[in-house]
Each structure stands twice: as structure tokens, then as C-alpha cells.
Design a protein around this motif. Structure first.
Motif, mmCIF file in Angstrom:
data_model
loop_
_atom_site.group_PDB
_atom_site.id
_atom_site.type_symbol
_atom_site.label_atom_id
_atom_site.label_comp_id
_atom_site.label_asym_id
_atom_site.label_seq_id
_atom_site.Cartn_x
_atom_site.Cartn_y
_atom_site.Cartn_z
ATOM 1 N N GLY A 274 32.341 50.823 36.790
ATOM 2 C CA GLY A 274 33.533 50.045 37.127
ATOM 3 C C GLY A 274 34.820 50.840 37.113
ATOM 4 O O GLY A 274 35.886 50.283 37.380
ATOM 5 N N HIS A 275 34.719 52.158 36.806
ATOM 6 C CA HIS A 275 35.911 52.998 36.641
ATOM 7 C C HIS A 275 36.842 52.384 35.589
ATOM 8 O O HIS A 275 38.066 52.460 35.699
ATOM 9 C CB HIS A 275 36.666 53.164 37.966
ATOM 10 N N GLY A 276 36.234 51.764 34.596
ATOM 11 C CA GLY A 276 36.973 50.994 33.595
ATOM 12 C C GLY A 276 36.509 49.553 33.680
ATOM 13 O O GLY A 276 35.400 49.265 34.141
ATOM 14 N N TYR A 277 37.352 48.636 33.239
ATOM 15 C CA TYR A 277 36.985 47.222 33.287
ATOM 16 C C TYR A 277 37.285 46.629 34.663
ATOM 17 O O TYR A 277 38.425 46.603 35.112
ATOM 18 C CB TYR A 277 37.712 46.430 32.196
ATOM 19 N N ASP A 278 36.234 46.180 35.323
ATOM 20 C CA ASP A 278 36.325 45.459 36.591
ATOM 21 C C ASP A 278 35.053 44.624 36.682
ATOM 22 O O ASP A 278 34.191 44.862 37.517
ATOM 23 C CB ASP A 278 36.445 46.428 37.766
ATOM 24 N N HIS A 279 34.949 43.640 35.784
ATOM 25 C CA HIS A 279 33.706 42.903 35.588
ATOM 26 C C HIS A 279 33.957 41.406 35.430
ATOM 27 O O HIS A 279 35.060 40.976 35.091
ATOM 28 C CB HIS A 279 32.986 43.406 34.323
ATOM 29 N N ASN A 280 32.890 40.655 35.622
ATOM 30 C CA ASN A 280 32.903 39.210 35.416
ATOM 31 C C ASN A 280 32.260 38.878 34.069
ATOM 32 O O ASN A 280 31.165 39.365 33.761
ATOM 33 C CB ASN A 280 32.126 38.522 36.545
ATOM 34 N N TRP A 281 32.948 38.058 33.293
ATOM 35 C CA TRP A 281 32.402 37.561 32.031
ATOM 36 C C TRP A 281 31.930 36.121 32.209
ATOM 37 O O TRP A 281 32.575 35.317 32.911
ATOM 38 C CB TRP A 281 33.447 37.618 30.927
ATOM 39 N N VAL A 282 30.815 35.785 31.567
ATOM 40 C CA VAL A 282 30.229 34.441 31.620
ATOM 41 C C VAL A 282 30.848 33.634 30.485
ATOM 42 O O VAL A 282 30.555 33.858 29.311
ATOM 43 C CB VAL A 282 28.693 34.511 31.478
ATOM 44 N N LEU A 283 31.701 32.704 30.841
ATOM 45 C CA LEU A 283 32.522 32.019 29.848
ATOM 46 C C LEU A 283 31.731 31.023 28.995
ATOM 47 O O LEU A 283 30.854 30.314 29.489
ATOM 48 C CB LEU A 283 33.676 31.294 30.539
ATOM 49 N N ASN A 284 32.098 30.959 27.718
ATOM 50 C CA ASN A 284 31.508 29.976 26.812
ATOM 51 C C ASN A 284 32.116 28.591 27.003
ATOM 52 O O ASN A 284 31.583 27.604 26.483
ATOM 53 C CB ASN A 284 31.725 30.408 25.349
ATOM 54 N N THR A 285 33.231 28.515 27.704
ATOM 55 C CA THR A 285 33.977 27.256 27.830
ATOM 56 C C THR A 285 33.285 26.240 28.741
ATOM 57 O O THR A 285 33.606 25.050 28.697
ATOM 58 C CB THR A 285 35.390 27.533 28.358
ATOM 59 N N LYS A 286 32.378 26.717 29.592
ATOM 60 C CA LYS A 286 31.515 25.840 30.395
ATOM 61 C C LYS A 286 32.290 24.770 31.162
ATOM 62 O O LYS A 286 31.943 23.585 31.163
ATOM 63 C CB LYS A 286 30.448 25.188 29.513
#
Length: 379
Positions: A274-286
């Protein structure tokens, strides 16, 4: 004499109001409306201002449905502009960027620019490492939205994306509503309907710099993400289809962590890819809009940005590809990692991963996405 004074007062009030709303007004962030007034693709473009009782100010343009500036108070009460952008519409046209834009038809990446709906394959533009990124070469960020300012704190941008625009099926009628609330939040609501099955995934692409000083990097910002897992990517930034735990990795932001602490750890393959952070996180907030999904804080200014959404994911992009070639507002050069993007959305390449939350929109249904950027200060 009193009557004369009253008349002079009325004239001054009208004059000030005309200057505020007229072609020559200058925003608190220093933007000139006249620098945004032109015609692009046969449609009028302008600069619009929202302001609340706390004197927080948000400036927007209907070119790409963009946030151009956000003025919020720091811990000393000083107003700071906390997003990247340009001083004029000509720079937005000359230098294609996603700064502050309402992204569509599909935010993030679609593998090889291909989707299949009811057995029919559609080829989309391949504008990023062989994939379709942010709707293609002519995504919504380069289109002219129709603007309707409802009041001093609310504006509505609408756009008709025609059938097969950038290869996407269906005529999509979409609307983005920005509301500046009196608790210093920017409430963004996206709506869309279609006349044919299609995919939709909209987001805002504001580049936040909570120091109000884009000449500095984001390394000291404290980032918190309410997510136990994320979607890893390959070397072309495409999601692999896996959902992996953040625990024990450089992707763990469940407690406030300075972005610069681990971002250059290329021994971790995800940061290398990702050349660093360039990602998708799966949220707990649903999908619960009342639960905070992410938070960003500048220790220097005390400015805190809390994010809320009904979406299942958030893409965090740390400005890895800013390289000093763009000069933004007030003549400041935007260097590497001068900002952080917090893009609430469906997961990348969802149309090709049937086990992930669907981005399919059918005739008769309404697409609705909700994001709140709420600002505060901590001393």
C-alpha cells in the motif's frame, strides 16, 4: 436623525449581505467566490458557504461536489482550515485530484474494471494499475452537480449519471446533501435510484490535515479505528478477498496510535503493497450511525475528528502519493503524507466478491449512505 441612522444601518446590512453572497465575497478561509465562478461543460460552477452558530465554516463547489475548505477552532480558539484543496476552480480542472470530492459511481477499486450483472459483463475504465478506481477517468469528481442551497447550513448537490456512463449500466439519479450542524458536524447523506440494475458506492474524499498546516506530515496524528479486521491488498492495491484480523499487526488501530509509528514498516507486506496505509477496515459498528467508527486527533492543535457511518467499511488513505508537485491553497506545497482520508463505503471490489456486503442497486430501490464528520477539541 434617528430615522437617518436607521436608513444607513439598513443600507450597510444589505451591502454586507450582498458582498457575502455576491460574486466578490471572500470566505473566512480566504477563498474568493469569483475564482470559482465559471462554466464547465455547459454548466455553471460556483463556491457555496455553510456556516453555523459557532462560526464554523464549510466551503463547497458543485464541481465534483467537493469540500474546498473547513474552518474549525483549535484548542486555543484559533480557526484553522483542516482540508487540502485549491484556491480556484481552474486548478481543480487543471490538476485532476480527488480533493474533497463526492466520489461515484463506485468509490475505490473494481478488479480489472469488470463487473457482471445478471450474466452480462460490463467493462469499466482501467485507470489505476489495471483496475477501475473511483468511477473511472470521468468519475463524479469531474462532473458538475446541480446545486441547491437550502439554507445557511444545508446544501444539496444532484447529478444524473446516464446509462453506460464510464461503462456503468443504468441511468442513476443521485443526490448528496451536506448539512453543517450546530455541534460542529458535517452530516453527509447520499441517495440514488436507478432504472436498471447497477452498482453504487459513494463517499467523500476529503484530505484532512488537522494541524491546519499542510506543509507538515500526518505522522503525529492519533488514529483510532473501531475494527477487528481489514481487507488485505496485493501489489496493485486490489483486495485479495480475504478478511484478516488486525491483532498483532501494523493494521491495529483499536487504541489511539500515531500514524507514523509503523507506516514505514515495509517488512509488513501490507504496508509495502500500500506504500503505507491505503486499506479498507471492516468496521465493528455494523451500520450503526450512532457508534463512532474512527477518530483522528492532532496533538498539536487538539482538533479531533470523529467519524460515524452506516457503511460496513472505511478506507484510510494516508496521502502516500502526494509528492510535492501540487501547490494548494495559500501557495502551500502538498508533500508526502500531508493528510489523511477517511472514506466510509462498501468494501473495495465488492461487485466481484459475492460474500461481501452488496453494492447492487435495483430499480425501485433507493441507495442511501450516511457519513458524519464531527469536529471537537481536546486540551
Amino acid at each position: 436623525m434617528k430615522k437617518l441612522g436607521l436608513i444607513i444601518g439598513i443600507i450597510l446590512f444589505v451591502s454586507c449581505s450582498a458582498n457575502r453572497k455576491g460574486a466578490g465575497f471572500i470566505s473566512d478561509s480566504g477563498l474568493k467566490q469569483s475564482n470559482f465562478q465559471t462554466v464547465v461543460n455547459g454548466k455553471k460552477v460556483s463556491l457555496y458557504v455553510l456556516k453555523n452558530k459557532n462560526k464554523m465554516e464549510v466551503c463547497l463547489t458543485n464541481f465534483g461536489g467537493r469540500i474546498v475548505s473547513i474552518m474549525v477552532p483549535d484548542k486555543e480558539g484559533k480557526m484553522r482550515d483542516v482540508v487540502l484543496g485549491f484556491d480556484s476552480i481552474q486548478d481543480y480542472i487543471k490538476y485532476p485530484t480527488d480533493f474533497g470530492a463526492s466520489i461515484g459511481r463506485y468509490a475505490n477499486r473494481i478488479n480489472k474494471g469488470q463487473i457482471t450483472i445478471d450474466g452480462v459483463k460490463y467493462q469499466l475504465p482501467q485507470n489505476n494499475f489495471g483496475h477501475c478506481l473511483h468511477g473511472g477517468f470521468k468519475g463524479f469528481q469531474y462532473q458538475i452537480y446541480d446545486a441547491r442551497q437550502i439554507n445557511d447550513q444545508k446544501i444539496e448537490f444532484s447529478y444524473l449519471s446516464k446509462d453506460m456512463e464510464e461503462g456503468f449500466p443504468g441511468s442513476l439519479t443521485c443526490k448528496v446533501t451536506f448539512t453543517l450542524t450546530d455541534d460542529n458536524a458535517i452530516d453527509i447523506q447520499y441517495e440514488a435510484t436507478t432504472d436498471k440494475k447497477t452498482v453504487v458506492n459513494m463517499t467523500n474524499h476529503a484530505y484532512f490535515n488537522l494541524d491546519g498546516d499542510p506543509s507538515k506530515s500526518n505522522s503525529d496524528y492519533l488514529l483510532t479505528i473501531n475494527a477487528d479486521s481489514y481487507t488485505p491488498v496485493d501489489s496493485t492495491f486490489m483486495t485479495t478477498g480475504e478478511i484478516l484480523p488486525v491483532k498483532g499487526t501494523d493494521m491495529d488501530f483499536r487504541v489511539p496510535t500515531a500514524i507514523g509509528t509503523r507506516i514505514n514498516d515495509t517488512s509488513f507486506v501490507q504496508l509495502k503493497n500500500g506504500h503505507g496505509y491505503d486499506h479498507n477496515w471492516v468496521l465493528n459498528t455494523k451500520g450503526d450511525i450512532t457508534r463512532k467508527c474512527a477518530s483522528l486527533k492532532s496533538p498539536k492543535t487538539g482538533i479531533v475528528l470523529n467519524v460515524f457511518t452506516n457503511e460496513p467499511g472505511i478506507q484510510v488513505y494516508a496521502g502516500n502519493f502526494l509528492d510535492g508537485t501540487l501547490t494548494g491553497k495559500k501557495g502551500i506545497t502538498y508533500k508526502k503524507r500531508a493528510s489523511v482520508c477517511l472514506e466510509t463505503q462498501k468494501y473495495p471490489d465488492t461487485p466481484n466478491k459475492p460474500n461481501w456486503p452488496s453494492a447492487l442497486l435495483k430499480p425501485g430501490e433507493k441507495y442511501f449512505s450516511h457519513c458524519i464528520y464531527k469536529f471537537s477539541v481536546e486540551h
